[in-house]
Scaffold this active site. Sequence first.
Site, PDB file in Angstrom:
ATOM      1  N   LYS A  22      42.730   3.766   7.255  1.00  0.00           N
ATOM      2  CA  LYS A  22      41.492   3.305   7.502  1.00  0.00           C
ATOM      3  C   LYS A  22      41.628   2.109   6.561  1.00  0.00           C
ATOM      4  CE  LYS A  22      39.238   7.420   5.679  1.00  0.00           C
ATOM      5  NZ  LYS A  22      38.352   7.672   6.218  1.00  0.00           N
ATOM      6  N   LYS A  47      56.015   7.619  -4.973  1.00  0.00           N
ATOM      7  CA  LYS A  47      57.254   7.849  -6.304  1.00  0.00           C
ATOM      8  C   LYS A  47      58.324   8.626  -6.350  1.00  0.00           C
ATOM      9  CE  LYS A  47      55.370   7.368 -10.850  1.00  0.00           C
ATOM     10  NZ  LYS A  47      54.736   5.892 -10.746  1.00  0.00           N
ATOM     11  N   ASP A  74      49.136   8.905  -9.123  1.00  0.00           N
ATOM     12  CA  ASP A  74      49.570   7.685  -7.935  1.00  0.00           C
ATOM     13  C   ASP A  74      51.095   8.426  -8.201  1.00  0.00           C
ATOM     14  OD1 ASP A  74      51.685   7.788 -10.354  1.00  0.00           O
ATOM     15  OD2 ASP A  74      51.741   6.044 -10.704  1.00  0.00           O
ATOM     16  N   ARG A  79      50.060  -1.000  -2.016  1.00  0.00           N
ATOM     17  CA  ARG A  79      48.997  -1.757  -2.895  1.00  0.00           C
ATOM     18  C   ARG A  79      49.175  -2.674  -1.832  1.00  0.00           C
ATOM     19  NH1 ARG A  79      54.088  -3.532  -6.085  1.00  0.00           N
ATOM     20  NH2 ARG A  79      52.921  -2.033  -7.868  1.00  0.00           N
ATOM     21  N   HIS A 122      42.568  -1.066  -9.762  1.00  0.00           N
ATOM     22  CA  HIS A 122      43.323  -0.144  -9.436  1.00  0.00           C
ATOM     23  C   HIS A 122      42.343   0.868  -8.831  1.00  0.00           C
ATOM     24  CE1 HIS A 122      47.104  -0.851 -11.574  1.00  0.00           C
ATOM     25  NE2 HIS A 122      46.730  -1.776 -10.831  1.00  0.00           N
ATOM     26  N   GLU A 141      46.675   6.264  -5.036  1.00  0.00           N
ATOM     27  CA  GLU A 141      46.080   4.796  -5.933  1.00  0.00           C
ATOM     28  C   GLU A 141      46.523   3.694  -5.215  1.00  0.00           C
ATOM     29  OE1 GLU A 141      47.571   3.777  -9.856  1.00  0.00           O
ATOM     30  OE2 GLU A 141      48.751   2.508  -9.026  1.00  0.00           O
ATOM     31  N   GLU A 156      56.619 -11.633 -12.740  1.00  0.00           N
ATOM     32  CA  GLU A 156      56.520 -10.133 -14.101  1.00  0.00           C
ATOM     33  C   GLU A 156      56.902  -9.460 -14.515  1.00  0.00           C
ATOM     34  OE1 GLU A 156      54.501  -8.110 -17.481  1.00  0.00           O
ATOM     35  OE2 GLU A 156      55.025  -7.755 -15.694  1.00  0.00           O
TER      36      GLU A 156
HETATM   37  P1  0O2 Z   1      55.193   2.160  -9.993  1.00  0.00           P
HETATM   38  O1  0O2 Z   1      57.108   1.977  -9.597  1.00  0.00           O
HETATM   39  O2  0O2 Z   1      54.663  -0.407 -10.075  1.00  0.00           O
HETATM   40  O3  0O2 Z   1      54.247   2.214  -9.207  1.00  0.00           O
HETATM   41  P2  0O2 Z   1      50.455   4.346 -16.636  1.00  0.00           P
HETATM   42  O4  0O2 Z   1      50.692   2.781 -17.085  1.00  0.00           O
HETATM   43  O5  0O2 Z   1      51.378   4.122 -15.324  1.00  0.00           O
HETATM   44  O6  0O2 Z   1      51.117   5.062 -17.833  1.00  0.00           O
HETATM   45  P3  0O2 Z   1      47.872   4.399 -15.281  1.00  0.00           P
HETATM   46  O7  0O2 Z   1      46.382   5.219 -15.874  1.00  0.00           O
HETATM   47  O8  0O2 Z   1      48.691   5.921 -14.297  1.00  0.00           O
HETATM   48  O9  0O2 Z   1      49.321   4.344 -16.773  1.00  0.00           O
HETATM   49  O10 0O2 Z   1      48.148   3.172 -14.069  1.00  0.00           O
HETATM   50  P4  0O2 Z   1      47.289   1.888 -14.551  1.00  0.00           P
HETATM   51  O11 0O2 Z   1      48.136   1.532 -15.912  1.00  0.00           O
HETATM   52  O12 0O2 Z   1      46.198   2.121 -13.726  1.00  0.00           O
HETATM   53  O13 0O2 Z   1      48.381   1.783 -13.728  1.00  0.00           O
HETATM   54  C1  0O2 Z   1      50.184   1.553 -13.779  1.00  0.00           C
HETATM   55  C2  0O2 Z   1      50.483   1.017 -12.548  1.00  0.00           C
HETATM   56  O14 0O2 Z   1      49.201  -0.745 -12.622  1.00  0.00           O
HETATM   57  C3  0O2 Z   1      51.468   0.498 -12.602  1.00  0.00           C
HETATM   58  O15 0O2 Z   1      53.197   1.079 -11.965  1.00  0.00           O
HETATM   59  C4  0O2 Z   1      51.829  -0.830 -11.733  1.00  0.00           C
HETATM   60  O16 0O2 Z   1      52.505  -1.008 -10.740  1.00  0.00           O
HETATM   61  C5  0O2 Z   1      50.684  -1.762 -12.711  1.00  0.00           C
HETATM   62  N1  0O2 Z   1      50.887  -2.673 -13.947  1.00  0.00           N
HETATM   63  C6  0O2 Z   1      50.438  -1.933 -15.248  1.00  0.00           C
HETATM   64  N2  0O2 Z   1      50.413  -2.586 -15.983  1.00  0.00           N
HETATM   65  C7  0O2 Z   1      51.415  -4.068 -15.219  1.00  0.00           C
HETATM   66  C8  0O2 Z   1      51.951  -5.532 -16.402  1.00  0.00           C
HETATM   67  O17 0O2 Z   1      51.675  -5.589 -17.377  1.00  0.00           O
HETATM   68  N3  0O2 Z   1      52.693  -5.427 -15.190  1.00  0.00           N
HETATM   69  C9  0O2 Z   1      53.189  -5.275 -14.178  1.00  0.00           C
HETATM   70  N4  0O2 Z   1      53.826  -6.100 -13.661  1.00  0.00           N
HETATM   71  N5  0O2 Z   1      52.885  -4.232 -13.546  1.00  0.00           N
HETATM   72  C10 0O2 Z   1      52.016  -3.277 -13.923  1.00  0.00           C
HETATM   73  P5  0O2 Z   1      54.138   1.897 -12.879  1.00  0.00           P
HETATM   74  O18 0O2 Z   1      54.052   2.968 -12.860  1.00  0.00           O
HETATM   75  O19 0O2 Z   1      54.935   1.100 -13.493  1.00  0.00           O
HETATM   76  O20 0O2 Z   1      54.936   2.217 -11.584  1.00  0.00           O
END
Ligand code: 0O2
Length: 203
Positions: A22, A47, A74, A79, A122, A141, A156
């Site tokens: 899409k 994941k 997610d 991305r 997001h 996601e 970071e």
């Molecule tokens: P991956 O491998 O990157 O997917 P969560 O933080 O996952 O417990 P939620 O609500 O599911 O809670 O997700 P949220 O906070 O909307 O987004 C989480 C994802 O955003 C993370 O995935 C990262 O990809 C990104 N992210 C969020 N905060 C940061 C940050 O401070 N720095 C960086 N570099 N990325 C961030 P995961 O789960 O870490 O894994």
Amino acid sequence: MIESFLAITPLYRGAMREVSTKLEVLDEEFQILHDHNPIHHIERRMKTPESIVEKMGRKGVPFTIEALREQILDVAGLRVVCNHIGDIYRLGEMLTAQDDIELVRYSDYIEKPKSSGYRSLHIVVKVPVFLIDRCEKAPVEVQLRSLAMDMWASLEHELRYKSGRWVEDAEARELRRCADDLFDIDRRMHALFEHEDATFAVP
Ligand code: 0O2
């Protein structure tokens, strides 16, 4: 639980492909109509079972397939790295306006960055996937961000997690400053591109 999960990976993978297609269609039509590609590139990832189990443990989600499907949104992730900030919001709007897309969650970490300095939009959407004997919806996601936001998040992440060392308070502050400086550049580039005043609020 993991065995049951593996059986439904085609559902999640299918949903990821559907949403990715899409976005590619939107990008292509935008290029034809407006002579501009909103998308720089898309990364897709599923994941891993280990990462799902880790997240369920961390969030106190019961280890059942039902809880996984309801609460871990997610499993399938896209991305979408965009060329300008305006593209991020335009794509988000165009995607969620589609009839077969159900909006599940909208978290604007551009307007309200995380305390780390992290910025991205997001969006969790559910999309129908046609399987052998049924049609089911699965969540995807979608993380939409600019090139600058992507650069910051990658570096970071590497600093915090890959190096495996503790990030000092002063380094965390410097990281936030870097994120703010990059955002300022994003806004100025966006203003140049849209022929607007750089002091305007985004979006
Ligand atoms: P991956 O491998 O990157 O997917 P969560 O933080 O996952 O417990 P939620 O609500 O599911 O809670 O997700 P949220 O906070 O909307 O987004 C989480 C994802 O955003 C993370 O995935 C990262 O990809 C990104 N992210 C969020 N905060 C940061 C940050 O401070 N720095 C960086 N570099 N990325 C961030 P995961 O789960 O870490 O894994």
